[in-house]
Design a protein around this motif. Structure first.
Motif: not given
Length: 324
Positions: A33-34, A97-104, A118-119
């Motif tokens: 999920x994003x 960069x918008x993937x949920x685990x990356x974002x969190x 900055x991702x």
């Protein structure tokens, strides 16, 4: 490239997460999920606010900025925050960069380190093989150094920048760091003080003991590892290519420049990772070359801090000690 849509993986029980199609395209069988950026940062009550900025419309690259809310609320801009430029993992093939685990994960770092993150969303293989991701990584740095983006001008200390990446992103951060050493003056006022390589993704033709011991690792099984290198390296390259194996020939010829600039490196890894032997060898090589190196080795699986958030505390402390 084999015509079979399973890429001839040498394991009867391995199911690849990406398959080739007859028309030359690829289908990713797993999509995380994003998460969108903050719809209106000025009205957000969250401790960290975000926004997305396009970098190269032709390549469809962009990055997401994470800003601690307290900086946005402060009337003073004299105490600017350090910057972490982060490159996500996914074997060069998956995630964004918008993937949920990356974002969190980036939210956690920005809040707990009191830093701007900055991702970077870079081009993925196999549609764009290496060095495309490295080119996007360094292009993002030039964009940041010249940007008139409000959050960068008002709140960011560009003279205190760290490049960080998880897994394949750690590989990208390393390669981008080497390239940045050759472009120090062109990147001003951006000054890179260190690299934070979180479970860096390295490979090689010769199997290591940890790879053979954990050949069926649920996170990074050996056939899957082989496949990601096959699809991401330049056509015809093997896993001892410099993009994959930084220890081949005992490393880059740029270490004298790295030492002269004073670039420091933090290498973090876990003993439950099939790549741990390579990561330990990499850290030792940096030390032998006289590069300021800090090693932080714990227990857990590959990229555990993104999978089990309770494990992130010791990593954040190690990063804080390294940065400050």
């Amino acid at each position: 490239m084999p015509e079979s849509n399973t890429m001839d993986i040498p394991s009867s029980d391995y199911q690849p997460l990406i398959v080739s199609n007859p028309d030359g395209t690829y289908t990713r069988l797993v999509q995380l999920p994003t998460v969108p950026a903050s719809p209106d940062p000025n009205k957000s009550t969250y401790p960290v606010v975000t926004k997305d900025i396009p970098v190269n419309p032709t390549n469809r690259t962009w990055f997401r900025i994470y800003l601690p809310r307290r900086a946005l609320d402060s009337s003073s801009t004299t105490n600017k925050l350090p910057l972490i430029v982060y490159y996500h993992g996914g074997g060069f093939i998956f995630l964004s960069a918008a993937s949920n685990m990356v974002h969190d994960f980036c939210l956690t770092m920005s809040e707990q380190l009191d830093a701007i993150v900055i991702s970077v969303d870079y081009r993925l293989a196999p549609e764009n093989r290496l060095p495309a991701a490295y080119e996007d990584a360094i292009e993002a740095l030039h964009f940041i150094s010249n940007s008139e983006e409000d959050w960068l001008r008002k709140f960011t200390d560009l003279s205190s920048c760290f490049l960080m990446g998880t897994s394949a992103g750690g590989n990208i951060a390393y390669q981008a760091g080497l390239r940045a050493c050759e472009q120090v003056h062109k990147l001003e006022p951006l000054k890179i003080k260190g690299l934070i390589l979180h479970h860096p993704y390295f490979g090689g033709l010769e199997r290591t003991a940890s790879e053979l011991k954990m050949v069926k690792d649920p996170i990074l099984p050996l056939p899957g590892n082989d496949l990601m290198w096959e699809l991401s390296l330049p056509v015809g390259a093997d896993r001892d290519h410099k993009y994959s194996n930084p220890m081949a020939g005992r490393g880059s010829n740029m270490f004298e420049l790295v030492r002269a600039i004073g670039l420091r490196v933090l290498v973090t890894a876990c003993h439950g990772d099939p790549l741990i032997d390579r990561q330990v060898e990499f850290a030792k090589m940096l030390e032998e070359k006289g590069v300021g190196t800090v090693a932080h080795f714990g227990e857990g699986c590959h990229s555990v801090e993104l999978i089990d958030r309770s494990k992130a505390e010791s990593l954040v402390l190690a990063i804080k000690d390294f940065m400050f």
